[in-house]
Design an enzyme around this catalytic site. Sequence first.
Site, PDB file in Angstrom:
ATOM      1  CG  ASP A 138      -1.885  -1.164   1.241  1.00 10.52           C
ATOM      2  OD1 ASP A 138      -2.249  -1.639   0.152  1.00 10.52           O
ATOM      3  OD2 ASP A 138      -2.273  -1.603   2.339  1.00 10.52           O
ATOM      4  CE  LYS A 139      -0.079   8.585  -0.718  1.00 14.47           C
ATOM      5  NZ  LYS A 139      -1.136   9.612  -0.706  1.00 14.47           N
TER       6      LYS A 139
END
Length: 303
Positions: A138-139
């Site tokens: 994820d970011k």
Amino acid sequence: MEKMEHTISEEQAGDRIDKVVSTLDPEWSRSQVQQWIKEGNVLVNGAQVKTNYKCSLDDNLEISIPEPEILDVIPEEMDLEIYYEDHDVLVVNKPKGMVVHPAPGHMTGTLVNGLMAHCKDLSGINGVLRPGIVHRIDKDTSGLLMVAKNDMAHESLVNQLVAKSVTRKYKALVHGNIQHDHGTIDAPLGRDTKDRQSMTVVDNGKHAVTHFNVLERFQDFTLVECQLETGRTHQIRVHMKYIGYPLAGDPKYGPKKTLDLGGQALHAGILGFDHPRTAEYLEFEAPIPEYFTELLNELRENR
């Protein structure tokens, strides 16, 4: 064009066709599925239907998944932290806050943009927007990713992921004090029907297993190491919430009152795999980022 079929169950009977199809794969958004239906890429019993069609028991769905839109990815010079690189594979330490690959409407500043500037030879199996990308984080999760530089390497690494032979260990800070020293969470994951941007534990979801070990306990938090057996979207974040210990700083799955960290305290610190060409086992370890270290030191001081 890839195709898949699905038969409507009792549980799905009466639901709208766009809702049903969008739950079949966590990568599919409802708006994307609605566009497929309008374009005739979703047939019910061989016939085209409207997006508000109500499904009936035993309806046969035939879904034609369009090829990804061809868009140019612009190479961007970045100061990437490369841990390993040869003619076949590359291992990079992704910083917190960086998106892995471009998406329509978000085409710059991603890891793939940086990789395209660093090396031109990335595998093309995932299409133009995700060259070389075998798995994602994820970011706001930092840590190690393996990247394939040709299709042979890509297929090998994907097969290792499917065979669950890749070592993926994460450090996570969670709310609460876990009493058990270790445990296994075996709970299937799927889209949350109430929030399409979130994942949740669902009976008919995809198989998902996370193992965890407690590394250190604080007053209101626990530092754990999680090892992925499967790699579903948001898996560690959802699984830890499911057992009552959500990740600190997590804006989506954490409690309303959590630490302001700009995202979840999660770091993909250890990555191991067999080299696609030599079959030699390679393992890499990246230390937790500075913000994470400072946070742990603060918690130790207040213990």
